[in-house]
Write an enzyme that holds these catalytic residues in place. Structure first.
Site, PDB file in Angstrom:
ATOM      1  N   GLU A 164       0.802  -1.226   0.000  1.00 19.14           N
ATOM      2  CA  GLU A 164       0.000   0.000   0.000  1.00 19.14           C
ATOM      3  C   GLU A 164       0.839   1.284   0.000  1.00 19.14           C
ATOM      4  O   GLU A 164       0.782   2.057   0.964  1.00 19.14           O
ATOM      5  CB  GLU A 164      -0.953   0.000   1.205  1.00 19.14           C
ATOM      6  CG  GLU A 164      -1.899  -1.186   1.238  1.00 19.14           C
ATOM      7  CD  GLU A 164      -2.846  -1.170   2.449  1.00 19.14           C
ATOM      8  OE1 GLU A 164      -2.686  -0.305   3.310  1.00 19.14           O
ATOM      9  OE2 GLU A 164      -3.729  -2.032   2.504  1.00 19.14           O
ATOM     10  N   GLU A 349      -5.223  -8.701   0.985  1.00 20.11           N
ATOM     11  CA  GLU A 349      -5.851  -8.338   2.265  1.00 20.11           C
ATOM     12  C   GLU A 349      -7.331  -8.118   2.012  1.00 20.11           C
ATOM     13  O   GLU A 349      -7.719  -7.526   1.005  1.00 20.11           O
ATOM     14  CB  GLU A 349      -5.294  -7.033   2.861  1.00 20.11           C
ATOM     15  CG  GLU A 349      -3.913  -7.143   3.424  1.00 20.11           C
ATOM     16  CD  GLU A 349      -3.421  -5.824   4.041  1.00 20.11           C
ATOM     17  OE1 GLU A 349      -4.251  -4.995   4.477  1.00 20.11           O
ATOM     18  OE2 GLU A 349      -2.205  -5.632   4.057  1.00 20.11           O
TER      19      GLU A 349
HETATM   20  O1  IFM Z   1      -3.845  -3.177   9.344  1.00 21.77           O
HETATM   21  C1  IFM Z   1      -3.837  -2.664   8.049  1.00 21.77           C
HETATM   22  C2  IFM Z   1      -2.698  -3.227   7.239  1.00 21.77           C
HETATM   23  O2  IFM Z   1      -1.469  -2.998   7.849  1.00 21.77           O
HETATM   24  C3  IFM Z   1      -2.668  -2.591   5.866  1.00 21.77           C
HETATM   25  N1  IFM Z   1      -3.959  -2.671   5.236  1.00 21.77           N
HETATM   26  C4  IFM Z   1      -5.111  -2.282   5.980  1.00 21.77           C
HETATM   27  C5  IFM Z   1      -5.129  -2.973   7.324  1.00 21.77           C
HETATM   28  C6  IFM Z   1      -6.370  -2.546   8.128  1.00 21.77           C
HETATM   29  O3  IFM Z   1      -6.372  -1.184   8.336  1.00 21.77           O
END
Ligand code: IFM
Length: 442
Positions: A164, A349
């Site tokens: 990200e 994710e």
């Molecule tokens: O916890 C985070 C992760 O580190 C990166 N993506 C989003 C998740 C939830 O906010």
């Protein structure tokens, strides 16, 4: 009946600073997150990652837990400062050994590791040299990536450069809610560009060293940015957000150019592109990781930043205040394919924070999370049926952990962690997920 292919990767994701604890043990150099969390006023309830889930000491049990859940893959990040305490230069073999042992244990248990090299814990020593806003950061990152490729390249098949980059740019360098806590649009734009440059150089280094079967990609957070109405001003505001979140990092990687609307918007703060940068950034990657949580419905608002605000929808929201909107996952997968072609995709994710509680029987009935997962699996499957090359799914997250500026107040895990005792308890969603993996569907 939904049935995913037998080759599908199933697992969960975590990140070093969020779960490991012992952030400076065995010679590790402190990270910007260690420093930031120890700065008063940065994290809810003044919590830190000093202990987190104590995974640094309990990793054997955690691997056993993943095995018992039936995972065939696990996405985690390596802490740069454990490996290179100063960020460059001397290698800390104890840090490398930690990850070597973890990888070996995963493989022994039939779990394929997917390593993310940078999930936000930049060594503090490098921040002191200007961090990502310094163009040299691309070389620092490449040096670190090469150390990891040399150490683990013979056994790790899936590699991710950054997690990200948009969040690093936005929350780390514009709003300052994340480490390193900078609020400077110029620094943010430079950081974004250097993250891309570092990504590209690491991919080049990977091609030079890696066995042919290994793959490397990038992970970005994506989500539909939809206008609140058909008013042209709302449409324009949504278009800007769409370019900012979804295209700013992917257009350079797949098309070799920054979106014009972003260059116009950033004006004098446009990324500091030098000759050859964009050609290098357009380096082919083997897969793209998509992190999906929610959508954003946008209305024009001249009094807000980026001339817009998010419009709250009448729908279920998670503890993060994020709308539960599974259809957005389908939309974004289809959009990626339509825009950038048939690049293999992983959902790297996806998940939800809910206020889970242990009941009198010692169980955690997290029905909301279970339904969240089910609805997202359903739309992912629909996208696959329509030809989207989705190859795997990693839930966020394996276990409750340090949710950055929110500390331990947001629980994303399929496994509950009692932060007083560090006891792990698989939640109902984790048991259900395990069944899905076993049956290749539901
Ligand atoms: O916890 C985070 C992760 O580190 C990166 N993506 C989003 C998740 C939830 O906010």
């Amino acid at each position: 009946m939904i049935r995913f292919p037998d080759s599908f990767l199933w697992g969960a994701a975590t990140a070093s600073y969020q779960i490991e604890g012992s952030p400076t043990a065995d010679g590790a150099g402190a990270s910007v997150w260690h420093r930031f969390a120890h700065t008063p006023g940065t994290i809810q309830r003044a919590e830190t990652g000093d202990t987190a889930c104590d995974h640094y000491r309990r990793w054997r049990d955690d691997v056993a837990m993943m095995k018992s859940l039936g995972f065939n893959a696990y996405r985690f990040s390596t802490a740069w400062g454990r490996v290179l305490p100063e960020g460059t230069g001397t290698i800390n073999e104890k840090g490398v050994d930690f990850y070597r042992q973890l990888v070996d244990a995963l493989l022994e248990n039939g779990i394929e590791p997917m390593i993310t090299l940078f999930h936000w814990d930049l060594p503090a020593a490098l921040q002191d040299r200007g961090g990502w806003a310094n163009r040299e950061s691309a070389d620092w990152f490449t040096e670190y990536a090469e150390v990891m490729f040399r150490a683990l390249g013979d056994r790790v098949k899936w590699w991710v450069t950054h997690n990200e980059p948009w969040v690093v740019m936005m929350l780390g360098h514009i709003t300052g809610e994340h480490a390193p806590g900078i609020r400077d649009i110029g620094a943010a734009s430079r950081a974004g560009h250097h993250l891309l440059l570092g990504h590209a150089q690491a991919v080049q280094a990977f091609r030079a060293h890696q066995p042919a079967h290994a793959q490397i990609g990038l992970v970005t957070n994506l989500g539909p940015q939809q206008p609140a109405s058909d008013n042209p001003m709302d449409q324009m505001a949504a278009e800007l957000w769409h370019n900012f979140i979804n295209r700013l990092f992917l257009d350079p990687v797949f098309k070799g150019s920054y979106p014009q609307i972003m260059l116009d918007f950033l004006g004098e703060f446009a990324p500091p592109v030098q000759a050859g940068d964009l050609e290098r950034i357009q380096q082919p990657i083997d897969f793209l990781g998509v992190n999906y949580y929610t959508r954003n419905v946008v209305a024009y608002d001249p009094d807000s930043s980026l001339n817009s605000r998010s419009v709250l929808q009448e729908a279920q929201h998670t503890e993060m205040g994020w709308e539960v909107y599974p259809e957005g996952l389908y939309q974004i997968l289809k959009w990626v394919q339509a825009t950038y072609g048939d690049i293999p995709l992983y959902i790297t994710e996806n998940g939800a924070a809910f206020a889970d509680q242990v009941n009198e029987q010692g169980e955690i009935e997290d029905r909301d999370r279970l339904e969240y997962l089910k609805s997202h699996f359903s739309v992912a499957y629909r996208a696959m049926q329509e030809g989207v090359p989705l190859k795997g799914y990693f839930a966020w997250s394996l276990m409750d952990n340090f949710e950055w500026a929110f500390g331990y107040s947001k629980r994303f895990g399929m496994v509950h962690v009692d932060f007083a005792t560090l006891k792990r308890t698989v939640k109902a969603s984790g048991h259900w997920y395990s069944q899905v993996i076993q049956n290749h569907g539901f």
